[in-house]
Design an enzyme around this catalytic site. Sequence first.
Site, PDB file in Angstrom:
ATOM      1  N   GLU A  76      -0.207   5.524  12.754  1.00  0.00           N
ATOM      2  CA  GLU A  76      -1.521   4.967  13.085  1.00  0.00           C
ATOM      3  C   GLU A  76      -1.487   3.449  13.234  1.00  0.00           C
ATOM      4  O   GLU A  76      -2.128   2.883  14.114  1.00  0.00           O
ATOM      5  CB  GLU A  76      -2.522   5.349  11.990  1.00  0.00           C
ATOM      6  CG  GLU A  76      -3.926   4.866  12.267  1.00  0.00           C
ATOM      7  CD  GLU A  76      -4.876   5.182  11.133  1.00  0.00           C
ATOM      8  OE1 GLU A  76      -5.958   4.589  11.115  1.00  0.00           O
ATOM      9  OE2 GLU A  76      -4.531   6.006  10.267  1.00  0.00           O
ATOM     10  N   ASP A  77      -0.736   2.778  12.357  1.00  0.00           N
ATOM     11  CA  ASP A  77      -0.847   1.319  12.267  1.00  0.00           C
ATOM     12  C   ASP A  77       0.339   0.537  12.823  1.00  0.00           C
ATOM     13  O   ASP A  77       0.339  -0.686  12.765  1.00  0.00           O
ATOM     14  CB  ASP A  77      -1.056   0.913  10.799  1.00  0.00           C
ATOM     15  CG  ASP A  77      -2.408   1.379  10.276  1.00  0.00           C
ATOM     16  OD1 ASP A  77      -3.317   1.539  11.099  1.00  0.00           O
ATOM     17  OD2 ASP A  77      -2.549   1.588   9.063  1.00  0.00           O
ATOM     18  N   ASP A 110     -22.373  13.032 -25.864  1.00  0.00           N
ATOM     19  CA  ASP A 110     -20.914  13.187 -25.748  1.00  0.00           C
ATOM     20  C   ASP A 110     -20.281  12.078 -24.910  1.00  0.00           C
ATOM     21  O   ASP A 110     -19.527  12.315 -23.989  1.00  0.00           O
ATOM     22  CB  ASP A 110     -20.550  14.567 -25.196  1.00  0.00           C
ATOM     23  CG  ASP A 110     -21.203  14.835 -23.855  1.00  0.00           C
ATOM     24  OD1 ASP A 110     -22.031  14.014 -23.446  1.00  0.00           O
ATOM     25  OD2 ASP A 110     -20.868  15.856 -23.226  1.00  0.00           O
ATOM     26  N   HIS A 148       0.823  -1.228   0.000  1.00  0.00           N
ATOM     27  CA  HIS A 148       0.000   0.000   0.000  1.00  0.00           C
ATOM     28  C   HIS A 148       0.850   1.270   0.000  1.00  0.00           C
ATOM     29  O   HIS A 148       0.703   2.105  -0.895  1.00  0.00           O
ATOM     30  CB  HIS A 148      -0.964  -0.019   1.187  1.00  0.00           C
ATOM     31  CG  HIS A 148      -1.737   1.253   1.357  1.00  0.00           C
ATOM     32  ND1 HIS A 148      -2.608   1.738   0.403  1.00  0.00           N
ATOM     33  CD2 HIS A 148      -1.745   2.164   2.374  1.00  0.00           C
ATOM     34  CE1 HIS A 148      -3.119   2.880   0.825  1.00  0.00           C
ATOM     35  NE2 HIS A 148      -2.612   3.162   2.013  1.00  0.00           N
TER      36      HIS A 148
END
Length: 713
Positions: A76-77, A260, A48
């Site tokens: 955070e992780d 279009d 990621h």
Amino acid sequence: MIRITDILDKVTENHPDADVDIIDRAYIFSARVHDGQMRLSGEPYLSHPLEVAGILADMKLDSVSIAAGLLHDVIEDTHATEEEIGEIFGHDVLHIVSGVTKLSKLPFNSAQAREAESIRKMLLAMADDIRVILIKLADRLHNMRTLQFHKSAAKQKKIAKETIDIYAPIGARLGIYWIKNELENLSFEFINPEAWQEIRRRVAKDKQDRESYITTVKNYIQRKLDENHLKAEVTGRYKHFYSIHQKMLSQNLSFEEVYDIIAFRIILDTIPHCYEALGLMHSLWRPIAKKFKDYIGMPKPNMYQSLHTTVIGPYGERIEIQIRTHEMDRVAKSGIAAHWSYKEGKVIDENVSKTFAWVQNLVENQEAFRDPDEFLENVRIDLFPDEVYVFTPHGEIKSLPKGATPVDFAYLIHSEVGAQCVGAKVNGRMVPLKYELQTGEIVEVVTSKGHHPSKDWLHFVKTVKARSRIRQWIKTQEKERSLSLGREMCEKAFRKFRLNFNALIKSEEMQSVVESFGFKQTDDLIASVGYGKITPLQIIRKISPKEEVDNAESLFNKVVAKEKKRRDKDGVVVKGMDDILVRFGKCCQPVPGDPIIGYITRGYGVTVHRTTCVNAMKMNPERQIEVEWNQERTDSYPVKILVRSLDRVGLLADVAANITKSGANILSAHTETKENQTVDSYFTVSVQGTEHLTRVVEALKQVRQVLDVKRLG
């Protein structure tokens, strides 16, 4: 999966003098702290941040941005700390990573409040350093590309809705249209899968015919340009499914009627060549009136420039053509990232900073909103991508959201101009105040001294500034009405006790009463009576405590005695007031240590809520009153907790024993066994405060097979 070498190659190609060492170090650090973590897709988690860094490299961002992209999830992780990031990678990287980090670790009362606060923090950091939002967009883009691995359809839909409401419009406002288009298209697939599949099927059905058509039209255009010695790059492309769907909805068209689905683009060397090519296209095919837009002469606020025209094509069909220079095409693809340049962490392009002043305005407009729903609604208003550009009588261009009215324009000029607006002229002619302004119009506001905003304006204004200023005026008016009502209530009550209110109000005695309630002016005291915060009887008792009164006074004294007795039992002090009945909100069950706020409830005294309570946030702020915990009392308070655990024999006994060992008393308990062999146990326990509650929660987490413990309400 993209490799770190691919990213380093892209960075070196874009910036030959770039400091690639910081990117290499960030990759090694990220790989170390994310080691062993997996994505829902089954890939290592490191994939990621690598994909995010790859997107940032494609946007030609600097080394600091790409290093921050590799590190954006570590705080955070993982076990990595802010101090560690700052020490190893410097202040710039830390600032960006902190801005991107979500607030999921903080104990918000609801998912909606968490979402609002996360976006608020992102906007604040974005106003300070635009790289924060560029990384956030790249992060969201890769998460959307892998959203199919989420098992919960409801979660997929929620993430997609947030993306299309918040992140896609930010991409558009920043001029990064390829990200905006991809985010909308990916979100559309999860928000309305049936419509997405249907459009996909229809586009695929005639794909061969359409590709042949694209080649034919491109040849017509290229031949015309070659005949006039204009060197150009001509492309034809399918419009995104979401764009087709929106056109079908907004214009009530069937798929066959959307003209279009294919758009053509002509890219040339210079601006004069663009206008020459426009003339050639209009000589080749007949242009449609009102379908021409000159964004070169009047660029969008996000710097987007191009000529847009719609013509009747070779088979009698409508064709959309965009004409721009190579530089304009680069800006259209990269938006602000094409212009944003940094040197030692400082922005050096002042023009870009001024152009994106809307970010700062957006932040300033949102700071006052406490209600998560209102905050998110107003962010969506501010980020609304469609805009109109109008002129002041002096020729200055002003940008407003589509659907904006002369009242919005007046408030944009100045708050006083908005408040005193009584009419407006557009292109020299008077128009109603709810008239929707169109691009290119000259707007003149007619004002009148002493005029005030109308509550009806809230039904048609579109800008947050106009809406907030009008609401502010309404609140002031409500105070005046409360003052009038309070005066009337006091006069009636004073007459019952044979007291002249109008004479007493001017006395020194009344001034001391005003101060005893914590007010500076008599009007504030009387307005509080009108709001229901104070009763006239409370004022009378302060003025004449020894006065003999009738049966109503006697009854009042009984009520006061009951209230006072109850108040003494409670561990809460209402600032500046005596003899007030106090009760606790059942919705949030505050305990000592919680930040609290009181709300006047007619007939029930003061109700105390936690400051983060969703119900409290919806209450009228005018009925708010300051309260604080009584430090001298050590009472117990009920609080609800949820214990989630795996099912086993003796579980409930172990949980109950640990609650008791922590010094808490169980007031009620019930359990629910789930299909996946988990048990939800709901307890109401009495604790002495937040510290005591924390000890109880920690003790419960030690029980074998307990998965999670959290406070409810």
